[in-house]
Design a protein around this motif. Structure first.
Motif, mmCIF file in Angstrom:
data_model
loop_
_atom_site.group_PDB
_atom_site.id
_atom_site.type_symbol
_atom_site.label_atom_id
_atom_site.label_comp_id
_atom_site.label_asym_id
_atom_site.label_seq_id
_atom_site.Cartn_x
_atom_site.Cartn_y
_atom_site.Cartn_z
ATOM 1 N N THR A 61 11.147 -21.847 -2.704
ATOM 2 C CA THR A 61 10.777 -22.875 -1.724
ATOM 3 C C THR A 61 11.183 -22.450 -0.322
ATOM 4 O OG1 THR A 61 10.965 -24.652 -3.349
ATOM 5 C CG2 THR A 61 11.144 -25.275 -1.036
ATOM 6 N N GLU A 62 12.401 -21.953 -0.186
ATOM 7 C CA GLU A 62 12.881 -21.538 1.127
ATOM 8 C C GLU A 62 12.058 -20.382 1.680
ATOM 9 O OE1 GLU A 62 16.988 -20.736 0.276
ATOM 10 O OE2 GLU A 62 17.615 -22.675 1.093
ATOM 11 N N ARG A 63 11.658 -19.451 0.812
ATOM 12 C CA ARG A 63 10.862 -18.317 1.300
ATOM 13 C C ARG A 63 9.465 -18.769 1.724
ATOM 14 N NH1 ARG A 63 10.963 -13.147 2.042
ATOM 15 N NH2 ARG A 63 9.073 -11.897 1.799
ATOM 16 N N VAL A 64 8.863 -19.667 0.939
ATOM 17 C CA VAL A 64 7.546 -20.170 1.323
ATOM 18 C C VAL A 64 7.636 -20.966 2.623
ATOM 19 C CG1 VAL A 64 5.703 -21.765 0.676
ATOM 20 C CG2 VAL A 64 6.630 -20.195 -1.025
ATOM 21 N N ARG A 65 8.652 -21.834 2.711
ATOM 22 C CA ARG A 65 8.764 -22.730 3.871
ATOM 23 C C ARG A 65 9.163 -21.985 5.139
ATOM 24 N NH1 ARG A 65 13.752 -26.508 3.381
ATOM 25 N NH2 ARG A 65 14.683 -24.458 3.737
ATOM 26 N N ASP A 66 10.147 -21.101 5.042
ATOM 27 C CA ASP A 66 10.743 -20.505 6.240
ATOM 28 C C ASP A 66 10.136 -19.164 6.612
ATOM 29 O OD1 ASP A 66 12.449 -22.679 6.236
ATOM 30 O OD2 ASP A 66 14.005 -21.645 5.088
ATOM 31 N N ARG A 67 9.468 -18.509 5.684
ATOM 32 C CA ARG A 67 8.985 -17.163 5.967
ATOM 33 C C ARG A 67 7.474 -17.021 5.775
ATOM 34 N NH1 ARG A 67 13.732 -13.224 3.415
ATOM 35 N NH2 ARG A 67 15.494 -14.256 4.424
ATOM 36 N N CYS A 68 7.033 -17.256 4.552
ATOM 37 C CA CYS A 68 5.646 -16.924 4.215
ATOM 38 C C CYS A 68 4.638 -17.775 4.993
ATOM 39 C CB CYS A 68 5.451 -17.103 2.711
ATOM 40 S SG CYS A 68 4.071 -16.176 2.063
ATOM 41 N N ALA A 69 4.780 -19.101 4.927
ATOM 42 C CA ALA A 69 3.820 -19.979 5.596
ATOM 43 C C ALA A 69 3.821 -19.783 7.118
ATOM 44 C CB ALA A 69 4.098 -21.439 5.229
ATOM 45 N N PRO A 70 4.996 -19.752 7.794
ATOM 46 C CA PRO A 70 4.958 -19.507 9.246
ATOM 47 C C PRO A 70 4.355 -18.156 9.612
ATOM 48 C CG PRO A 70 7.085 -20.406 8.592
ATOM 49 C CD PRO A 70 6.364 -20.069 7.330
ATOM 50 N N ALA A 71 4.651 -17.126 8.805
ATOM 51 C CA ALA A 71 4.104 -15.800 9.113
ATOM 52 C C ALA A 71 2.584 -15.790 8.992
ATOM 53 C CB ALA A 71 4.710 -14.758 8.175
ATOM 54 N N LEU A 72 2.052 -16.459 7.986
ATOM 55 C CA LEU A 72 0.595 -16.532 7.839
ATOM 56 C C LEU A 72 -0.049 -17.269 9.010
ATOM 57 C CD1 LEU A 72 0.278 -17.194 4.005
ATOM 58 C CD2 LEU A 72 -0.684 -15.257 5.265
ATOM 59 N N ALA A 73 0.573 -18.365 9.450
ATOM 60 C CA ALA A 73 0.041 -19.089 10.597
ATOM 61 C C ALA A 73 0.079 -18.231 11.855
ATOM 62 C CB ALA A 73 0.823 -20.377 10.803
ATOM 63 N N ASP A 74 1.158 -17.485 12.051
ATOM 64 C CA ASP A 74 1.275 -16.639 13.239
ATOM 65 C C ASP A 74 0.271 -15.487 13.202
ATOM 66 O OD1 ASP A 74 3.289 -18.132 14.429
ATOM 67 O OD2 ASP A 74 4.875 -17.062 13.347
ATOM 68 N N LEU A 75 0.069 -14.895 12.023
ATOM 69 C CA LEU A 75 -0.923 -13.819 11.913
ATOM 70 C C LEU A 75 -2.323 -14.335 12.199
ATOM 71 C CD1 LEU A 75 0.315 -11.827 8.785
ATOM 72 C CD2 LEU A 75 0.163 -10.973 11.132
ATOM 73 N N ALA A 76 -2.646 -15.527 11.681
ATOM 74 C CA ALA A 76 -3.960 -16.108 11.963
ATOM 75 C C ALA A 76 -4.117 -16.398 13.450
ATOM 76 C CB ALA A 76 -4.147 -17.383 11.140
ATOM 77 N N GLU A 77 -3.056 -16.893 14.087
ATOM 78 C CA GLU A 77 -3.122 -17.149 15.536
ATOM 79 C C GLU A 77 -3.344 -15.852 16.309
ATOM 80 O OE1 GLU A 77 0.313 -19.232 16.874
ATOM 81 O OE2 GLU A 77 -0.613 -21.204 16.588
ATOM 82 N N ALA A 78 -2.637 -14.787 15.915
ATOM 83 C CA ALA A 78 -2.801 -13.510 16.606
ATOM 84 C C ALA A 78 -4.230 -12.993 16.439
ATOM 85 C CB ALA A 78 -1.796 -12.502 16.057
ATOM 86 N N ARG A 79 -4.750 -13.098 15.222
ATOM 87 C CA ARG A 79 -6.119 -12.616 14.961
ATOM 88 C C ARG A 79 -7.149 -13.367 15.804
ATOM 89 N NH1 ARG A 79 -9.258 -14.932 11.164
ATOM 90 N NH2 ARG A 79 -7.460 -15.682 9.976
ATOM 91 N N GLY A 123 10.975 -12.767 9.008
ATOM 92 C CA GLY A 123 11.582 -12.053 7.890
ATOM 93 C C GLY A 123 10.721 -12.031 6.653
ATOM 94 N N ALA A 124 9.433 -12.359 6.796
ATOM 95 C CA ALA A 124 8.546 -12.409 5.632
ATOM 96 C C ALA A 124 8.055 -11.032 5.209
ATOM 97 C CB ALA A 124 7.339 -13.297 5.941
ATOM 98 N N LEU A 125 8.162 -10.034 6.086
ATOM 99 C CA LEU A 125 7.605 -8.718 5.803
ATOM 100 C C LEU A 125 8.671 -7.778 5.266
ATOM 101 C CD1 LEU A 125 5.432 -8.244 9.025
ATOM 102 C CD2 LEU A 125 4.821 -9.382 6.889
ATOM 103 N N ASP A 126 8.242 -6.869 4.393
ATOM 104 C CA ASP A 126 9.152 -5.822 3.939
ATOM 105 C C ASP A 126 9.132 -4.671 4.947
ATOM 106 O OD1 ASP A 126 6.805 -4.386 3.470
ATOM 107 O OD2 ASP A 126 6.778 -4.844 1.323
ATOM 108 N N LYS A 127 9.846 -3.597 4.632
ATOM 109 C CA LYS A 127 9.975 -2.499 5.601
ATOM 110 C C LYS A 127 8.628 -1.869 5.919
ATOM 111 C CE LYS A 127 14.449 -2.687 6.024
ATOM 112 N NZ LYS A 127 15.060 -3.095 7.313
ATOM 113 N N ALA A 128 7.806 -1.630 4.892
ATOM 114 C CA ALA A 128 6.501 -1.011 5.136
ATOM 115 C C ALA A 128 5.605 -1.924 5.962
ATOM 116 C CB ALA A 128 5.833 -0.673 3.805
ATOM 117 N N GLU A 129 5.640 -3.226 5.675
ATOM 118 C CA GLU A 129 4.816 -4.175 6.423
ATOM 119 C C GLU A 129 5.307 -4.322 7.859
ATOM 120 O OE1 GLU A 129 3.470 -7.039 2.671
ATOM 121 O OE2 GLU A 129 5.322 -7.432 3.781
ATOM 122 N N GLU A 130 6.614 -4.230 8.060
ATOM 123 C CA GLU A 130 7.145 -4.276 9.425
ATOM 124 C C GLU A 130 6.650 -3.080 10.231
ATOM 125 O OE1 GLU A 130 11.342 -4.526 9.140
ATOM 126 O OE2 GLU A 130 11.375 -6.659 8.610
#
Length: 364
Positions: A61-79, A123-130
């Motif tokens: 839950t914490e990873r979805v709430r604090d990392r995954c969902a915000p990162a997806l929203a930010d990536l969509a905004e950047a795109r 913090g949603a990305l791993d080293k390769a994704e970063e």
């Protein structure tokens, strides 16, 4: 050999739970001393397993709430911001040939850069994704440089064509090649453009959100084992209470009260885990809509609305409240397990253990 029926097997287990064996009633001292170990052990097992199962769900839950969902929203905004910025650059430099880029382009490109920085901070990305994200940020800088170069070659003499227009169009075309693939070209195995790289990161995070929203083997096994342990604890507890009533003429309120938090904790954690898991699935579906957002003037507002919706869905499950509940009930349940053992120890003190006499053989 005849297999015993379920009713006979259950009856035998019940007799065992209340201190009766085929040979007769168990001695009081031996029964109480065994139960003062068995009951706390079963309680600790049930509490540990239910805590592990809930802890796994809550960490997801914490990873979805604090990392995954915000990162997806930010990536969509950047795109979307990059696509809108390029449309603005084409409008200002190709269709309106004698004007500057304007504030709209700059604000959109700044928003795209900020969104990419926020993705890194989640913090949603791993080293390769970063590393891929850093490459994207570098390409955005290169893209802006080419657009700025094209803007420096806009026509300022009123002519509709000439060397300035050729250079301007070349700069815009080169910048577009950095931003996205040409229409009609196939997606390469290793993306090279900005938008292809962002799409790849989005796809990875959507896959991770789907995995996080699924019940893991640890959660399933832990919840199942915790339920069985709690049922067994209740079964043995009930048999012990029947033994105390029949043998000692005693109704133990202390034992019953001590057992309440032990039995209540797995139930509360199961309810909290179920609510959080349902919220994870709802959030996954909400952020999944970000994949369908395409370039249009209202796209950025739609992304913000989707991000708020995902946050509201997770907030409705009250994960912070359930985490606090677990932090209170689990220690209280542990104390209850200890009290069960101590209570039975006190009941067993007046009954000394039966010691078998040793036999000595005189060989002389």
């Amino acid at each position: 050999m005849n297999t015993p029926s379920p009713s006979r097997l259950l009856g035998a287990l019940w007799d065992r739970a209340r201190g009766r064996t085929p040979e007769g009633a168990q001695p009081t001292a031996a029964f109480l001393r065994r139960r003062m170990i068995v009951l706390p052990a079963l309680a600790v097992i049930a509490l540990s397993l239910s805590t592990a199962a809930y802890g796994d769900i809550h960490s997801r839950t914490e990873r979805v709430r604090d990392r995954c969902a915000p990162a997806l929203a930010d990536l969509a905004e950047a795109r979307i911001a990059l696509e809108l910025a390029h449309s603005q650059a084409e409008l200002r430099l190709k269709k309106s040939k004698n004007v500057e880029l304007g504030e709209r382009y700059s604000s959109l490109l700044t928003k795209a850069a900020q969104s990419l920085n926020q993705v890194a901070q989640t913090g949603a990305l791993d080293k390769a994704e970063e590393q891929k994200l850093r490459v994207v940020s570098g390409l955005v800088v290169a893209y802006d440089d080419k657009i700025a170069w094209a803007a420096r070659h806009r026509n300022t003499d009123g002519k509709s064509s000439g060397p300035s227009e050729l250079l301007r169009n070349a700069g815009i075309g080169y910048a577009e090649g950095i931003l996205r693939r040409r229409p009609g070209t196939t997606t390469p195995d290793n993306p090279t453009t900005i938008l292809d790289r962002i799409n790849e990161l989005e796809s990875d995070l959507h896959d991770e959100a789907r995995d996080l929203a699924a019940l893991s083997p640890l959660s399933l096994a832990g919840a199942t084992a915790a339920a069985l342990s709690a049922v067994l604890f209740a079964f043995v507890l009930l048999g012990t209470c029947v033994f105390l009533r029949d043998r000692l003429r005693l109704i133990s309120l202390q034992l019953a009260l001590a057992a309440v938090p032990v039995l209540l904790t797995p139930v509360l954690l199961a309810v909290g885990g179920a609510q959080e898991h349902a919220a994870q699935e709802r959030v996954r579906k909400v952020v999944g809509k970000l994949k369908q957002v395409r370039e249009n003037p209202k796209a950025l507002g739609r992304i913000e609305t989707t991000a708020r919706g995902a946050a509201d869905e997770m907030r409705a499950a009250h994960p912070g409240g359930w985490s606090l509940t677990a932090g209170i009930t689990v220690p209280v349940g542990g104390v209850g397990a200890v009290v069960c053992g101590v209570t039975l120890f006190v009941y067993a003190r007046p009954y000394p253990a039966v010691r078998t006499a040793r036999k000595y053989v005189d060989n002389s």
